[in-house]
Design a protein around this motif. Structure first.
Motif, PDB file in Angstrom:
ATOM      1  N   MET A   1     -36.316  20.229 -11.909  1.00 17.04           N
ATOM      2  CA  MET A   1     -35.488  20.293 -13.106  1.00 17.04           C
ATOM      3  C   MET A   1     -34.015  20.073 -12.779  1.00 17.04           C
ATOM      4  SD  MET A   1     -37.401  23.466 -15.038  1.00 17.04           S
ATOM      5  CE  MET A   1     -36.260  23.600 -16.413  1.00 17.04           C
ATOM      6  N   GLN A   2     -33.567  20.631 -11.669  1.00 18.85           N
ATOM      7  CA  GLN A   2     -32.168  20.462 -11.282  1.00 18.85           C
ATOM      8  C   GLN A   2     -31.858  19.009 -10.935  1.00 18.85           C
ATOM      9  OE1 GLN A   2     -32.053  23.687  -8.303  1.00 18.85           O
ATOM     10  NE2 GLN A   2     -30.456  24.650  -9.537  1.00 18.85           N
ATOM     11  N   ARG A   3     -32.802  18.320 -10.290  1.00  7.22           N
ATOM     12  CA  ARG A   3     -32.596  16.893 -10.004  1.00  7.22           C
ATOM     13  C   ARG A   3     -32.500  16.096 -11.296  1.00  7.22           C
ATOM     14  NH1 ARG A   3     -36.530  17.891  -5.943  1.00  7.22           N
ATOM     15  NH2 ARG A   3     -38.149  16.959  -7.243  1.00  7.22           N
ATOM     16  N   LEU A   4     -33.368  16.425 -12.251  1.00  8.46           N
ATOM     17  CA  LEU A   4     -33.342  15.725 -13.534  1.00  8.46           C
ATOM     18  C   LEU A   4     -32.063  16.029 -14.312  1.00  8.46           C
ATOM     19  CD1 LEU A   4     -37.065  16.259 -14.622  1.00  8.46           C
ATOM     20  CD2 LEU A   4     -36.000  14.084 -13.972  1.00  8.46           C
ATOM     21  N   ILE A   5     -31.599  17.278 -14.239  1.00  2.34           N
ATOM     22  CA  ILE A   5     -30.351  17.650 -14.913  1.00  2.34           C
ATOM     23  C   ILE A   5     -29.182  16.880 -14.320  1.00  2.34           C
ATOM     24  CG2 ILE A   5     -28.718  19.538 -15.284  1.00  2.34           C
ATOM     25  CD1 ILE A   5     -31.208  21.419 -15.242  1.00  2.34           C
TER      26      ILE A   5
ATOM     27  N   SER B   1     -25.969  24.581 -14.301  1.00  4.33           N
ATOM     28  CA  SER B   1     -27.129  25.475 -14.238  1.00  4.33           C
ATOM     29  C   SER B   1     -26.861  26.724 -13.401  1.00  4.33           C
ATOM     30  CB  SER B   1     -28.337  24.718 -13.656  1.00  4.33           C
ATOM     31  OG  SER B   1     -28.030  24.181 -12.382  1.00  4.33           O
ATOM     32  N   LYS B   2     -25.576  27.021 -13.117  1.00  8.49           N
ATOM     33  CA  LYS B   2     -25.247  28.234 -12.381  1.00  8.49           C
ATOM     34  C   LYS B   2     -25.326  29.437 -13.316  1.00  8.49           C
ATOM     35  CE  LYS B   2     -22.033  25.839  -9.261  1.00  8.49           C
ATOM     36  NZ  LYS B   2     -20.621  25.757  -8.813  1.00  8.49           N
ATOM     37  N   PRO B   3     -25.582  30.628 -12.765  1.00  5.97           N
ATOM     38  CA  PRO B   3     -25.573  31.830 -13.613  1.00  5.97           C
ATOM     39  C   PRO B   3     -24.247  31.963 -14.331  1.00  5.97           C
ATOM     40  CG  PRO B   3     -26.535  32.331 -11.476  1.00  5.97           C
ATOM     41  CD  PRO B   3     -25.981  30.933 -11.372  1.00  5.97           C
ATOM     42  N   SER B   4     -24.271  32.284 -15.614  1.00  8.43           N
ATOM     43  CA  SER B   4     -23.052  32.323 -16.414  1.00  8.43           C
ATOM     44  C   SER B   4     -22.542  33.747 -16.577  1.00  8.43           C
ATOM     45  CB  SER B   4     -23.311  31.699 -17.787  1.00  8.43           C
ATOM     46  OG  SER B   4     -24.377  32.366 -18.442  1.00  8.43           O
ATOM     47  N   VAL B   5     -21.329  33.855 -17.102  1.00 11.47           N
ATOM     48  CA  VAL B   5     -20.704  35.152 -17.346  1.00 11.47           C
ATOM     49  C   VAL B   5     -21.433  35.860 -18.481  1.00 11.47           C
ATOM     50  CG1 VAL B   5     -18.595  36.283 -18.153  1.00 11.47           C
ATOM     51  CG2 VAL B   5     -18.453  34.401 -16.513  1.00 11.47           C
ATOM     52  N   LEU B   6     -21.615  37.176 -18.338  1.00 16.12           N
ATOM     53  CA  LEU B   6     -22.236  37.982 -19.381  1.00 16.12           C
ATOM     54  C   LEU B   6     -21.170  38.567 -20.296  1.00 16.12           C
ATOM     55  CD1 LEU B   6     -24.887  39.888 -17.235  1.00 16.12           C
ATOM     56  CD2 LEU B   6     -25.369  38.094 -18.915  1.00 16.12           C
ATOM     57  N   LEU B   7     -21.544  38.837 -21.527  1.00 12.66           N
ATOM     58  CA  LEU B   7     -20.599  39.354 -22.512  1.00 12.66           C
ATOM     59  C   LEU B   7     -20.047  40.716 -22.095  1.00 12.66           C
ATOM     60  CD1 LEU B   7     -19.479  38.233 -25.148  1.00 12.66           C
ATOM     61  CD2 LEU B   7     -21.236  39.496 -26.380  1.00 12.66           C
ATOM     62  N   LEU B   8     -20.824  41.492 -21.361  1.00  7.14           N
ATOM     63  CA  LEU B   8     -20.361  42.810 -20.934  1.00  7.14           C
ATOM     64  C   LEU B   8     -19.233  42.720 -19.912  1.00  7.14           C
ATOM     65  CD1 LEU B   8     -21.480  43.842 -17.863  1.00  7.14           C
ATOM     66  CD2 LEU B   8     -23.644  43.559 -19.029  1.00  7.14           C
ATOM     67  N   GLN B   9     -19.044  41.532 -19.284  1.00  6.46           N
ATOM     68  CA  GLN B   9     -17.974  41.328 -18.318  1.00  6.46           C
ATOM     69  C   GLN B   9     -16.665  40.929 -18.988  1.00  6.46           C
ATOM     70  OE1 GLN B   9     -20.948  38.684 -15.867  1.00  6.46           O
ATOM     71  NE2 GLN B   9     -19.183  39.074 -14.568  1.00  6.46           N
ATOM     72  N   THR B  10     -16.691  40.746 -20.292  1.00  3.50           N
ATOM     73  CA  THR B  10     -15.524  40.281 -21.035  1.00  3.50           C
ATOM     74  C   THR B  10     -14.860  41.426 -21.788  1.00  3.50           C
ATOM     75  OG1 THR B  10     -16.668  39.788 -23.120  1.00  3.50           O
ATOM     76  CG2 THR B  10     -16.808  38.136 -21.371  1.00  3.50           C
ATOM     77  N   LEU B  11     -13.851  41.085 -22.589  1.00  7.84           N
ATOM     78  CA  LEU B  11     -13.157  42.066 -23.418  1.00  7.84           C
ATOM     79  C   LEU B  11     -13.867  42.317 -24.734  1.00  7.84           C
ATOM     80  CD1 LEU B  11      -9.487  40.806 -22.909  1.00  7.84           C
ATOM     81  CD2 LEU B  11     -10.407  42.983 -22.097  1.00  7.84           C
TER      82      LEU B  11
ATOM     83  N   MET C   1     -32.581  22.520 -20.325  1.00  3.81           N
ATOM     84  CA  MET C   1     -33.066  22.764 -18.962  1.00  3.81           C
ATOM     85  C   MET C   1     -32.026  23.511 -18.139  1.00  3.81           C
ATOM     86  SD  MET C   1     -35.186  19.568 -17.399  1.00  3.81           S
ATOM     87  CE  MET C   1     -36.872  19.198 -17.938  1.00  3.81           C
ATOM     88  N   ALA C   2     -30.765  23.091 -18.256  1.00  2.54           N
ATOM     89  CA  ALA C   2     -29.697  23.733 -17.493  1.00  2.54           C
ATOM     90  C   ALA C   2     -29.580  25.201 -17.861  1.00  2.54           C
ATOM     91  CB  ALA C   2     -28.371  23.016 -17.743  1.00  2.54           C
ATOM     92  N   ARG C   3     -29.739  25.514 -19.149  1.00  6.23           N
ATOM     93  CA  ARG C   3     -29.650  26.908 -19.578  1.00  6.23           C
ATOM     94  C   ARG C   3     -30.822  27.716 -19.025  1.00  6.23           C
ATOM     95  NH1 ARG C   3     -26.827  30.472 -19.285  1.00  6.23           N
ATOM     96  NH2 ARG C   3     -27.043  32.276 -20.618  1.00  6.23           N
ATOM     97  N   LEU C   4     -31.994  27.120 -18.997  1.00  3.30           N
ATOM     98  CA  LEU C   4     -33.160  27.820 -18.464  1.00  3.30           C
ATOM     99  C   LEU C   4     -33.032  28.054 -16.960  1.00  3.30           C
ATOM    100  CD1 LEU C   4     -36.075  26.082 -20.420  1.00  3.30           C
ATOM    101  CD2 LEU C   4     -35.338  28.472 -20.602  1.00  3.30           C
ATOM    102  N   VAL C   5     -32.542  27.053 -16.245  1.00  2.00           N
ATOM    103  CA  VAL C   5     -32.342  27.223 -14.801  1.00  2.00           C
ATOM    104  C   VAL C   5     -31.302  28.301 -14.549  1.00  2.00           C
ATOM    105  CG1 VAL C   5     -31.540  26.099 -12.685  1.00  2.00           C
ATOM    106  CG2 VAL C   5     -33.034  24.860 -14.255  1.00  2.00           C
ATOM    107  N   SER C   6     -30.229  28.313 -15.362  1.00  2.00           N
ATOM    108  CA  SER C   6     -29.195  29.326 -15.237  1.00  2.00           C
ATOM    109  C   SER C   6     -29.772  30.730 -15.455  1.00  2.00           C
ATOM    110  CB  SER C   6     -28.077  29.060 -16.249  1.00  2.00           C
ATOM    111  OG  SER C   6     -27.119  30.088 -16.235  1.00  2.00           O
ATOM    112  N   LEU C   7     -30.592  30.873 -16.481  1.00  2.00           N
ATOM    113  CA  LEU C   7     -31.232  32.163 -16.744  1.00  2.00           C
ATOM    114  C   LEU C   7     -32.145  32.566 -15.593  1.00  2.00           C
ATOM    115  CD1 LEU C   7     -32.154  31.953 -20.541  1.00  2.00           C
ATOM    116  CD2 LEU C   7     -30.801  33.755 -19.455  1.00  2.00           C
TER     117      LEU C   7
END
Length: 466
Positions: free
Chosen positions: A144-148, A424-434, A40-46
């Motif tokens: 969903m966030q309350r349940l998470i 569930s916050k938006p995560s870092v994308l691979l393009l932002q990394t090395l 659920m957390a991953r879906l909310v993040s997406l």
């Protein structure tokens, strides 16, 4: 397979139900609530990462950041293709997990969510009922966030209870030997253990622990579909292979009951391509055996292109001339972060730290650093102004190099399998990394960084770095 023609109705069920209601009573998630909360957390993040604000930030801030432009690429279309591919892969993983949990549901539609997801990718669904940002979907997200949150607190309470129970066993062993000394302490500890069990019971009641498979999977299944439609809407102009949703896609199986289902599916593969190039691999979806293998398609393509990104795992798409393809992204990120740390005037490097930093470098980079260092030292042995200039240059360089290094470490931490992650916050994308950074450019920058650090240490009477 009779329910497939009515997929539009299934996806547009009443309230929070993903499809028709089950007559049987669904089982509770129980211990599977912890895994479900992560999904659920991953879906909310997406979902949150696809908001107008986040997409604007991606295009205007992230893609135009100096580190990404210099080390990775200046091609906006290519970078957005990377972002799209990573989101689709994350969504596929979540959808696969939802499908697996759906096998335990009583509702037949949820039980075969894998087929519903395949049909969604084929575009045979009314996307109007999957509107991103609608009030109903925002309400589902908040639920969903309350349940998470409650399940996360349950996880912490369960860990605390486990520690207390282990301590109780040890105290019982001591209590049997020293009854008169341990009685008061043991009584106090027993009360603490009782309170902890009450806390666990409370969080079980308000978290996913006591939610049914049908309710939980129904929530996630709808968000999976909403997120997929949103990805297609946002990135379609940059990734032409994405599904196109139109009025022609709605009810396209209607009035075709005389045609075998597998033939209808084959037609859809040739006329509605999904996010993975599938025209030559119709057998990937085996409707005749009621199995779906649409998740995680791997193909062996040596050329990294926008087209091949849709056929190949993004992480393994980095070429040999990139840090990701060389397996050096995380190591170089740590070197950069150490250089950032040691640039602080209050920090010093002893012999062990110096040797540890040096051993982190591959042989070719060691040679490059030594060569640059020897040339630099010959030109100016006692020039104090040189140290000031190096400090300014290093500060400027770290201004664009350090954020990419920090993102590399953060990306690895966010996807660490060992960690129970409920964020569930938006995560870092691979393009932002090395990961996709040019190896030669990055090594040149690191060499300059370490030479500058050595110069600063020497002229500030601190121990030399390399």
């Amino acid at each position: 397979m009779g329910w497939l023609p009515d997929i539009g109705y299934i996806m547009g069920g009443r309230g929070d139900s993903f499809c028709t209601e089950s007559k049987k009573k669904s089982c509770n998630l129980g211990i599977l609530s912890l895994e479900t909360a992560k999904i659920m957390a991953r879906l909310v993040s997406l979902y949150r990462s696809l908001s107008d604000e986040e997409i604007f930030n991606l295009r205007e801030e992230i893609l135009n950041s100096e580190g990404v432009m210099f080390l990775n690429s200046r091609d906006e279309k290519f970078l957005l293709s990377l972002a799209c591919k990573e989101m689709l892969e994350d969504l596929d993983r979540a959808a696969a997990s939802v499908s697996r949990l759906g096998k335990k549901c009583n509702d037949f539609g949820l039980n075969r969510f894998d087929l519903a997801y395949v049909n969604l990718k084929l575009g045979i669904i009314d996307s109007r009922i999957l509107e991103y940002g609608s009030k109903l979907n925002e309400k589902r997200l908040r639920k969903m966030q309350r349940l998470i949150s409650a399940t996360s607190r349950l996880h912490a309470a369960l860990e605390g209870l486990t520690e207390l129970e282990l301590t109780e066993q040890k105290m019982r062993q001591v209590k049997d030997k020293k009854m008169h000394l341990m009685k008061s302490n043991f009584d106090s500890f027993t009360q603490k253990l009782v309170n902890q069990r009450k806390m666990v019971h409370y969080f079980q009641g308000i978290s996913l622990w006591c939610k049914t498979f049908d309710k939980s999977v129904g929530l996630m299944a709808r968000i999976v579909c909403v997120v997929y439609v949103r990805i297609c809407a946002v990135f379609r102009q940059y990734v032409p292979n994405l599904t196109t949703f139109s009025s022609q896609n709605i009810g396209c199986f209607k009035n075709q009951t005389d045609t075998p289902m597998i033939e209808l599916v084959r037609e859809q593969f040739t006329s509605h391509s999904g996010p993975i190039t599938m025209a030559s691999k119709v057998s990937l979806v085996r409707f005749h055996s009621q199995k779906s293998e649409l998740f995680f398609i791997e193909q062996d393509d040596s050329v990294l292109s926008i087209e091949n990104l849709l056929k190949k795992s993004l992480f393994h798409s980095a070429g040999p001339l990139t840090l990701g393809g060389s397996g050096l992204a995380l190591r170089y990120a740590k070197v950069i972060l150490l250089a950032e740390k040691y640039l602080d005037p209050t920090e010093s490097i002893d012999h062990i730290d110096r040797e540890s930093l040096y051993q982190m470098l591959p042989e070719n980079l060691k040679v490059l650093v030594r060569t640059k260092l020897s040339k630099n030292m010959k030109r100016a042995e006692d020039d104090f102004l040189l140290a000031i200039g190096w400090r300014e240059a290093m500060t400027e360089m770290l201004g664009w190099l350090a954020p990419v290094a920090h993102n590399t470490v953060k990306w690895q931490m966010e996807r660490s399998f060992e960690k129970m992650k409920f964020d569930s916050k938006p995560s870092v994308l691979l393009l932002q990394t090395l990961h996709f950074s040019d190896k030669e450019k990055t090594e040149a920058a690191i060499a300059e960084l370490l030479v500058g650090l050595s110069c600063v240490y020497r002229h500030e009477n601190r121990q030399i770095c390399v």
